[in-house]
Design a protein around this motif. Structure first.
Motif, PDB file in Angstrom:
ATOM      1  N   GLY A 128      -3.265 -10.957  13.729  1.00 15.35           N
ATOM      2  CA  GLY A 128      -3.443  -9.426  13.671  1.00 15.35           C
ATOM      3  C   GLY A 128      -2.374  -9.117  12.357  1.00 15.35           C
ATOM      4  O   GLY A 128      -1.671  -9.873  12.090  1.00 15.35           O
ATOM      5  N   PRO A 129      -2.915  -7.956  11.889  1.00 14.34           N
ATOM      6  CA  PRO A 129      -1.936  -7.561  10.700  1.00 14.34           C
ATOM      7  C   PRO A 129      -0.475  -7.303  10.786  1.00 14.34           C
ATOM      8  O   PRO A 129       0.341  -7.476   9.869  1.00 14.34           O
ATOM      9  N   GLY A 130      -0.117  -6.931  11.921  1.00 18.81           N
ATOM     10  CA  GLY A 130       1.269  -6.672  12.415  1.00 18.81           C
ATOM     11  C   GLY A 130       1.779  -5.301  12.009  1.00 18.81           C
ATOM     12  O   GLY A 130       0.910  -4.455  11.278  1.00 18.81           O
ATOM     13  N   ALA A 131       2.992  -4.824  12.100  1.00 18.29           N
ATOM     14  CA  ALA A 131       3.443  -3.569  11.680  1.00 18.29           C
ATOM     15  C   ALA A 131       3.710  -3.398  10.086  1.00 18.29           C
ATOM     16  O   ALA A 131       3.886  -4.508   9.414  1.00 18.29           O
ATOM     17  N   GLU A 132       3.601  -2.182   9.940  1.00 17.95           N
ATOM     18  CA  GLU A 132       3.730  -1.931   8.214  1.00 17.95           C
ATOM     19  C   GLU A 132       5.319  -2.475   7.909  1.00 17.95           C
ATOM     20  O   GLU A 132       5.443  -3.149   6.713  1.00 17.95           O
ATOM     21  N   ALA A 133       6.402  -2.444   8.662  1.00 17.09           N
ATOM     22  CA  ALA A 133       7.498  -2.854   8.283  1.00 17.09           C
ATOM     23  C   ALA A 133       7.495  -4.309   7.913  1.00 17.09           C
ATOM     24  O   ALA A 133       8.053  -4.748   7.121  1.00 17.09           O
TER      25      ALA A 133
END
Length: 319
Positions: A94-99
């Motif tokens: 998955g792309p993960g968090a923006e941070a």
């Protein structure tokens, strides 16, 4: 028929720490052993250690984060893992968090959905034995994996909302949810998976629900177990947004209130064995093909022996 699996309740700091859970997976009614993303160790490596130690079981990653590796590397690792385990593998990403995206890439994905489509397209093509020729906005690939005899690899993607569920329906073999209540699976995720699959003219992906669980025994404080095992996820904006869409308005400034809301909203399963069985069956009735039980809070507060014993009890009750 829904199968029941085990999710590692912690990230192993040393590979030996996976062995009791791999053993329980091999000897119990568990279908598969899952690990999530960890900063301290890589699940692919700890799974290989388990296999080398004599515990070759079906495994899944739920979910690893795309900014950490190119999809060609992800495909090669997954193929190697399947050969090593001797069983099918779910390679969930998955792309993960923006941070995290900003920290590793210098900027967040302009469109996480586009990035995920590209990632899944490359992985699926390579694992199908194709030479992939893909020029994308985020990922490019002109490469082929050497074909080798191997158990199958299912490409999975982390899903919290309808947009990513439609992407999963279009391209993934498996959609993987975490902290998602059964009602949200039934009303939002499954219809969006079906919509994406129908648009692509393909079967709907399998749905795996990773569920945090604790038995309410000996006067346990369930909100404390939620905080102990899952406070980091409750601070992530994309999980908070998903939970608000489910009617669970968590207050990140008040961890205990957030934990209580998670329990009341069905995102955390707690109670006696009969209560846990009924709540997990709601996930099955909502469309989950596989349910992975996670006892992180129990592990943190009561230790490995208790977590293993209660995992076995729950599996005996539900599987």
């Amino acid at each position: 028929m829904t199968t029941y699996s085990i999710m590692m309740p912690f990230a192993p700091a040393r590979p030996q720490q996976i062995l009791p859970y791999a053993a329980l997976t091999q000897w119990s009614k568990a279908y598969r052993l899952w690990q999530g993303q960890a900063d301290i160790s890589d699940p692919n490596q700890t799974f290989v250690f388990a296999a080398a130690s004599g515990f070759r079981v079906p495994v899944g990653t739920g979910v690893l984060l795309m900014p950490n590796r190119h999809p060609a590397t992800a495909a090669q690792l997954a193929q190697t893992l399947a050969m090593t385990m001797g069983h099918p593998v779910v390679a969930g990403y998955g792309p993960g968090a923006e941070a995290l995206q900003h920290a590793l890439l210098g900027m967040p994905y302009r469109s996480p959905l586009t990035a995920t489509r590209e990632y899944l397209t490359i992985m699926r093509g390579l694992l199908a034995g194709e030479r992939v020729e893909h020029e994308g906005e985020y990922f490019s690939c002109r490469f082929a994996l050497r074909p080798v005899p191997s158990p199958p690899v299912e490409v999975g993607v982390g899903v919290l909302g309808p947009a990513m569920a439609r992407v999963a329906g279009e391209l993934a073999d498996v959609a993987i949810t975490w902290l998602v209540p059964a009602a949200h699976l039934r009303d939002v995720i499954v219809p969006a998976l079906r919509e994406g699959a129908e648009a692509a003219g393909r079967p709907i992906p399998r749905l795996v629900s990773l569920v945090p669980v604790a038995l309410d025994t000996d006067g346990r404080d369930l909100p404390d177990l939620v905080i102990a095992g899952h406070s980091s996820h409750l601070r992530l904006p994309h999980y908070a947004a998903m939970l608000r869409r489910c009617g669970i308005d968590i207050d990140t400034a008040d961890p205990r209130a957030a934990a209580t809301a998670l329990i009341k909203g069905g995102a955390f399963v707690g109670g006696g064995l009969a209560d846990v069985r009924e709540q997990l069956r709601r996930h099955a009735d909502a469309g989950a093909d596989e349910i992975a039980v996670n006892l992180s809070g129990v592990h943190v507060r009561y230790g490995e022996t208790t977590a293993l014993r209660e995992l076995h009890m729950i599996l005996e009750e539900v599987a």
